[in-house]
Design a protein around this motif. Sequence first.
Motif, PDB file in Angstrom:
ATOM      1  N   SER A  22     -12.582  17.267  34.746  1.00 45.71           N
ATOM      2  CA  SER A  22     -12.457  17.993  33.481  1.00 45.71           C
ATOM      3  C   SER A  22     -12.737  19.489  33.695  1.00 45.71           C
ATOM      4  CB  SER A  22     -13.440  17.383  32.479  1.00 45.71           C
ATOM      5  OG  SER A  22     -13.390  18.094  31.285  1.00 45.71           O
ATOM      6  N   ALA A  23     -13.792  19.800  34.423  1.00 51.34           N
ATOM      7  CA  ALA A  23     -14.167  21.206  34.664  1.00 51.34           C
ATOM      8  C   ALA A  23     -13.112  21.916  35.517  1.00 51.34           C
ATOM      9  CB  ALA A  23     -15.533  21.264  35.362  1.00 51.34           C
ATOM     10  N   VAL A  24     -12.582  21.225  36.535  1.00 49.99           N
ATOM     11  CA  VAL A  24     -11.623  21.887  37.430  1.00 49.99           C
ATOM     12  C   VAL A  24     -10.273  22.072  36.727  1.00 49.99           C
ATOM     13  CG1 VAL A  24     -10.539  21.856  39.710  1.00 49.99           C
ATOM     14  CG2 VAL A  24     -12.836  20.930  39.438  1.00 49.99           C
ATOM     15  N   TYR A  25      -9.878  21.122  35.882  1.00 51.29           N
ATOM     16  CA  TYR A  25      -8.643  21.310  35.105  1.00 51.29           C
ATOM     17  C   TYR A  25      -8.788  22.496  34.140  1.00 51.29           C
ATOM     18  CZ  TYR A  25      -5.740  17.470  36.760  1.00 51.29           C
ATOM     19  OH  TYR A  25      -4.946  16.677  37.538  1.00 51.29           O
ATOM     20  N   ALA A  26      -9.981  22.647  33.569  1.00 56.31           N
ATOM     21  CA  ALA A  26     -10.207  23.791  32.666  1.00 56.31           C
ATOM     22  C   ALA A  26     -10.053  25.100  33.439  1.00 56.31           C
ATOM     23  CB  ALA A  26     -11.597  23.687  32.037  1.00 56.31           C
ATOM     24  N   GLU A  27     -10.577  25.113  34.656  1.00 54.26           N
ATOM     25  CA  GLU A  27     -10.455  26.297  35.508  1.00 54.26           C
ATOM     26  C   GLU A  27      -8.976  26.546  35.853  1.00 54.26           C
ATOM     27  OE1 GLU A  27     -12.448  25.877  39.254  1.00 54.26           O
ATOM     28  OE2 GLU A  27     -12.055  27.955  39.847  1.00 54.26           O
ATOM     29  N   ALA A  28      -8.265  25.475  36.208  1.00 51.74           N
ATOM     30  CA  ALA A  28      -6.843  25.601  36.566  1.00 51.74           C
ATOM     31  C   ALA A  28      -6.051  26.217  35.414  1.00 51.74           C
ATOM     32  CB  ALA A  28      -6.272  24.239  36.942  1.00 51.74           C
ATOM     33  N   ALA A  29      -6.373  25.794  34.191  1.00 51.48           N
ATOM     34  CA  ALA A  29      -5.632  26.280  33.019  1.00 51.48           C
ATOM     35  C   ALA A  29      -5.830  27.775  32.797  1.00 51.48           C
ATOM     36  CB  ALA A  29      -6.079  25.495  31.779  1.00 51.48           C
ATOM     37  N   ARG A  30      -6.946  28.300  33.290  1.00 52.87           N
ATOM     38  CA  ARG A  30      -7.234  29.737  33.107  1.00 52.87           C
ATOM     39  C   ARG A  30      -6.597  30.601  34.189  1.00 52.87           C
ATOM     40  NH1 ARG A  30     -12.498  27.763  31.767  1.00 52.87           N
ATOM     41  NH2 ARG A  30     -13.156  28.078  33.925  1.00 52.87           N
ATOM     42  N   LEU A  31      -6.182  30.007  35.311  1.00 48.66           N
ATOM     43  CA  LEU A  31      -5.698  30.811  36.446  1.00 48.66           C
ATOM     44  C   LEU A  31      -4.253  31.265  36.220  1.00 48.66           C
ATOM     45  CD1 LEU A  31      -7.239  28.734  39.384  1.00 48.66           C
ATOM     46  CD2 LEU A  31      -7.875  31.058  38.691  1.00 48.66           C
ATOM     47  N   PRO A  32      -3.963  32.540  36.527  1.00 43.34           N
ATOM     48  CA  PRO A  32      -2.648  33.098  36.201  1.00 43.34           C
ATOM     49  C   PRO A  32      -1.503  32.529  37.036  1.00 43.34           C
ATOM     50  CG  PRO A  32      -3.949  34.668  37.489  1.00 43.34           C
ATOM     51  CD  PRO A  32      -4.863  33.542  37.130  1.00 43.34           C
ATOM     52  N   GLY A  33      -1.778  32.058  38.264  1.00 43.75           N
ATOM     53  CA  GLY A  33      -0.683  31.608  39.128  1.00 43.75           C
ATOM     54  C   GLY A  33      -0.498  30.101  39.153  1.00 43.75           C
ATOM     55  N   ILE A  34      -1.084  29.411  38.169  1.00 48.49           N
ATOM     56  CA  ILE A  34      -1.099  27.937  38.205  1.00 48.49           C
ATOM     57  C   ILE A  34      -0.491  27.354  36.934  1.00 48.49           C
ATOM     58  CG2 ILE A  34      -2.649  25.913  38.144  1.00 48.49           C
ATOM     59  CD1 ILE A  34      -2.585  27.256  40.901  1.00 48.49           C
ATOM     60  N   GLU A  35       0.331  26.331  37.106  1.00 47.49           N
ATOM     61  CA  GLU A  35       0.817  25.545  35.971  1.00 47.49           C
ATOM     62  C   GLU A  35       0.467  24.080  36.227  1.00 47.49           C
ATOM     63  OE1 GLU A  35       5.047  25.096  35.639  1.00 47.49           O
ATOM     64  OE2 GLU A  35       4.868  24.099  33.686  1.00 47.49           O
ATOM     65  N   VAL A  36      -0.394  23.528  35.388  1.00 46.16           N
ATOM     66  CA  VAL A  36      -0.793  22.125  35.553  1.00 46.16           C
ATOM     67  C   VAL A  36       0.344  21.212  35.086  1.00 46.16           C
ATOM     68  CG1 VAL A  36      -2.339  20.327  34.697  1.00 46.16           C
ATOM     69  CG2 VAL A  36      -3.259  22.578  35.298  1.00 46.16           C
ATOM     70  N   VAL A  37       0.754  20.276  35.953  1.00 52.74           N
ATOM     71  CA  VAL A  37       1.801  19.329  35.537  1.00 52.74           C
ATOM     72  C   VAL A  37       1.344  17.870  35.580  1.00 52.74           C
ATOM     73  CG1 VAL A  37       3.695  20.862  36.239  1.00 52.74           C
ATOM     74  CG2 VAL A  37       2.846  19.150  37.860  1.00 52.74           C
ATOM     75  N   GLY A  38       0.211  17.600  36.226  1.00 55.44           N
ATOM     76  CA  GLY A  38      -0.171  16.185  36.281  1.00 55.44           C
ATOM     77  C   GLY A  38      -1.427  15.926  37.097  1.00 55.44           C
ATOM     78  N   ILE A  39      -1.559  14.661  37.482  1.00 58.78           N
ATOM     79  CA  ILE A  39      -2.721  14.180  38.241  1.00 58.78           C
ATOM     80  C   ILE A  39      -2.198  13.455  39.482  1.00 58.78           C
ATOM     81  CG2 ILE A  39      -4.795  12.713  38.191  1.00 58.78           C
ATOM     82  CD1 ILE A  39      -4.673  12.782  35.126  1.00 58.78           C
TER      83      ILE A  39
END
Length: 421
Positions: free
Chosen positions: A179-196
């Motif tokens: 949960s914490a690392v996904y929150a961090e990923a969502a804030r990063l400018p060069g990252i788009e979360v698509v899954g697990i």
Amino acid sequence: MDHFVYKHGALHAEDVPVAEIAAAVGTPFYCYSAQTLTRHFTLFREALSPLPHLVCFAIKSLSNVAVLKLLGDLGAGMDVVSIGEYLRAKAAGVPGDRIVFSGVGKTRDEMRMALEGGIRQFNVESEPELIALSEVAAAMGLRAPITLRVNPDVDAKTHAKIATGKKENKFGIPISRASAVYAEAARLPGIEVVGIDVHIGSQLTDLAPFEQAFAKVADLTRQLRAEGHDIRRLDLGGGLGIPYTQSNETPPLPSDYGAMIKRTVGDLGCEIEIEPGRLISGNAGILVSSVIYVKSGEERDFLILDAAMNDLVRPAMYDAHHDIVPVVEPPVGVEQQRYDVVGPICETGDTFAKGRDLAPMQPGDLVAFRSAGAYGAVMASEYNSRPLVPEVLVRGDHHAVIRPRPSYIDLVKRDVIPDWL
Ligand SMILES: *Cc1c(COP(=O)(O)O)cnc(C)c1O
């Protein structure tokens, strides 16, 4: 099931006598069956229909570009763990949007090259990797599509060297930190979360550990969605095991595995990716070797082959069993002889099998190691200055050398003597 069977007393690869290939290519060599590769890939595809899915072949199990082209032309995606594997997939004509990039130690150079060439997603395994990837992508004006590989802390009940899903293993981020690392990923400018992503190990012969892991992934999907993340893909890894003996092992079928996937994650509306390696390539390959000597010892007889641990390391590395069969079918009821089957390398570890019962063998006889398609040629080395073992592909009555045997001149010429020496 595979296509290496006796016909008229001679072992065939599909419609080609193995002895004929041996006469043309010399021994040892790997031989792959195109029909077996096709069949195994198709079984996975059928097992996952009608869910939206992509079957990504784990290139690390068998990486010859001809094999990748065969599977890529059938629509397979590819799971790569290095930029070398990525370039092989590209050379086979697989588009970037069907390539997923796994592995714990991707370098910035590898990330850049994959982003330039096109990539479906990175399966990110740590926070430092996530930050590095964001920096690399942002500098290129891109957002890198990612999943995070979570470590579900389940026991895959397989050989310790290929179990990857316990918290003490180096792989993924602990599921408790997701949960914490996904929150961090969502804030990063060069990252788009698509899954697990999850991958718990290799040569699993029971569905229960998969089911435990996938149930945890399903719960995590619901939780992350509630936290505002767009989880639209689940990469469930590879790892389904194969029978290495013709008698006592009956690992689950791809259809059982597919049914279990539908049961655990099928109602989430996600696109499903899987990364099978061994189950596609393992039983699609044999290693063919000749007997050099039959040596009678005080307590046992040794069958000394021209293949060695540098050509097939699995017995030495994983205590693996490979069935060994004569290329000329022995007469029914022939009295078997007990051999230690060994290679010529100067290590006691260069032993393929101890106390193996085989029809009596003579120097010059050919034998085949079955189930050698996965983690065979790819792990070969030149230890003892033995040239890298060649590879042959068969389809129907066609066969072709898909990697030639290097000459001794090639082998010696690669080294450079500095001019100050
Ligand atoms: C090794 C590996 C695979 C393939 O495993 P098999 O047991 O050959 O199916 C898939 N995904 C990842 C991330 C791997 O490391």
